[in-house]
Motif scaffolding. Structure first.
Motif, PDB file in Angstrom:
ATOM      1  N   ASP A   3      31.778 -28.431 -15.458  1.00  0.00           N
ATOM      2  CA  ASP A   3      33.188 -28.290 -16.817  1.00  0.00           C
ATOM      3  C   ASP A   3      34.323 -28.105 -16.028  1.00  0.00           C
ATOM      4  OD1 ASP A   3      31.470 -27.997 -19.414  1.00  0.00           O
ATOM      5  OD2 ASP A   3      30.192 -26.555 -17.892  1.00  0.00           O
ATOM      6  N   ILE A   5      38.045 -26.343 -17.311  1.00  0.00           N
ATOM      7  CA  ILE A   5      39.113 -25.644 -18.338  1.00  0.00           C
ATOM      8  C   ILE A   5      41.001 -26.385 -18.471  1.00  0.00           C
ATOM      9  CG2 ILE A   5      37.515 -23.892 -18.322  1.00  0.00           C
ATOM     10  CD1 ILE A   5      40.506 -22.552 -17.248  1.00  0.00           C
ATOM     11  N   GLY A  63      41.431 -27.820 -29.489  1.00  0.00           N
ATOM     12  CA  GLY A  63      39.914 -28.077 -28.537  1.00  0.00           C
ATOM     13  C   GLY A  63      40.768 -28.366 -26.942  1.00  0.00           C
ATOM     14  N   HIS A  66      41.892 -25.182 -23.535  1.00  0.00           N
ATOM     15  CA  HIS A  66      40.863 -24.504 -23.837  1.00  0.00           C
ATOM     16  C   HIS A  66      41.255 -22.780 -23.868  1.00  0.00           C
ATOM     17  CE1 HIS A  66      39.041 -27.419 -21.828  1.00  0.00           C
ATOM     18  NE2 HIS A  66      38.094 -27.779 -23.318  1.00  0.00           N
ATOM     19  N   MET A 190      34.340 -22.823 -26.314  1.00  0.00           N
ATOM     20  CA  MET A 190      34.360 -23.108 -25.571  1.00  0.00           C
ATOM     21  C   MET A 190      32.972 -23.240 -25.141  1.00  0.00           C
ATOM     22  SD  MET A 190      37.352 -21.792 -23.012  1.00  0.00           S
ATOM     23  CE  MET A 190      37.674 -20.451 -23.883  1.00  0.00           C
ATOM     24  N   GLN A 194      32.599 -23.307 -19.496  1.00  0.00           N
ATOM     25  CA  GLN A 194      33.813 -22.939 -19.566  1.00  0.00           C
ATOM     26  C   GLN A 194      34.628 -21.574 -19.802  1.00  0.00           C
ATOM     27  OE1 GLN A 194      34.763 -25.598 -22.421  1.00  0.00           O
ATOM     28  NE2 GLN A 194      35.747 -27.407 -21.542  1.00  0.00           N
ATOM     29  N   ARG A 195      33.307 -20.818 -20.969  1.00  0.00           N
ATOM     30  CA  ARG A 195      33.101 -19.930 -20.443  1.00  0.00           C
ATOM     31  C   ARG A 195      33.302 -18.841 -19.074  1.00  0.00           C
ATOM     32  NH1 ARG A 195      34.652 -17.090 -24.672  1.00  0.00           N
ATOM     33  NH2 ARG A 195      34.619 -19.055 -26.914  1.00  0.00           N
TER      34      ARG A 195
END
Ligand code: PRP
Ligand code: ZN
Ligand code: MG
Length: 213
Positions: A3, A5, A63, A66, A190, A194-195
């Motif tokens: 991942d 962002i 998106g 992000h 997300m 990503q979180r």
């Protein structure tokens, strides 16, 4: 692929320097050579996109980015479906109505039936409506402060920070429509990965902010 962002910040303008500084203070290293529109951080799973601020909420809604750093003014005007996750406290400004310095002004009723130039038609029209004023809103995308001087409008509604743009265009501030500062906005969908990256970033922003208070 693991991942990553994508963080959108303003390419050039009032928020650019402060946004770059925040990311650097968070320990995120990247090369932002002149004219670059995208760069990859060397020590954090992030890409930085350099965009027009007005376009950032749309990219974050979709998106494509992000996260985005924009003024509350731009976020409210564009009215996109994003989460506002952090009030960053920098790039403070006002969205104000200005008129030619020599024009008298008693109060907001003086704007009745006048022509007002702005890049913020949505916020301005709400404000006028809530004050019972009917005016003609003329939307222009930039250099709004020139409008009264060339006979395009009686008044303007635009961002005031130092006030020097108003001053150098022979205008005075008569109404404050909203106060604004930079905020971080986020894409609503997300991935978990990503979180997790976002949480790391927020932890760092919290530390940067705590050090300032
Ligand atoms: C605002 C506004 C003026 C300037 C006012 O632009 O449109 O041009 O800042 O600042 P001052 O009071 O310090 O002179 P902004 O940075 O929001 O950029 P943009 O309109 O190009 O998006
Ligand atoms: Zn802008
Ligand atoms: Mg401007």
């Amino acid at each position: 692929m693991s991942d990553i962002i994508r963080i959108a910040i303003q390419k050039s303008g009032r928020l650019s320097e402060d946004s770059l500084r925040l990311l650097k203070e968070c320990g995120i290293r990247f090369d932002n050579g002149a004219g670059k529109l995208k760069t990859t951080a060397t020590n954090f799973p992030a890409e930085i996109l350099f965009l027009r601020d007005d376009d950032i909420p749309g990219y974050v809604e979709d998106g494509v980015a992000h996260l985005g750093i924009v003024g509350q003014n731009v976020s409210e005007e564009t009215d996109r479906d994003v989460d506002t996750i952090y009030n960053l406290g920098f790039s403070k400004c006002r969205l104000s109505i200005g008129i030619p310095r020599a024009t008298g002004y008693q109060g907001i009723q003086d704007l009745q039936d006048k022509k007002i130039a702005t890049s913020y038609p949505r916020i301005l029209s709400k404000y006028l409506k809530s004050n019972g004023v009917n005016a003609e809103i003329h939307e222009i995308s930039g250099s709004v402060e020139i409008a009264p001087g060339i006979g395009l409008a009686d008044a303007i509604c635009d961002i005031v920070s130092s006030g020097s743009t108003l001053l150098s265009n022979g205008l005075k501030e008569v109404e404050v429509v909203m106060r604004s500062e930079a905020v971080m906005i986020a894409y609503k969908q997300m991935t978990e990965g990503q979180r997790a990256i976002l949480n790391q970033l927020i932890f760092r922003i919290d530390s940067v902010q705590a050090a300032k208070n």
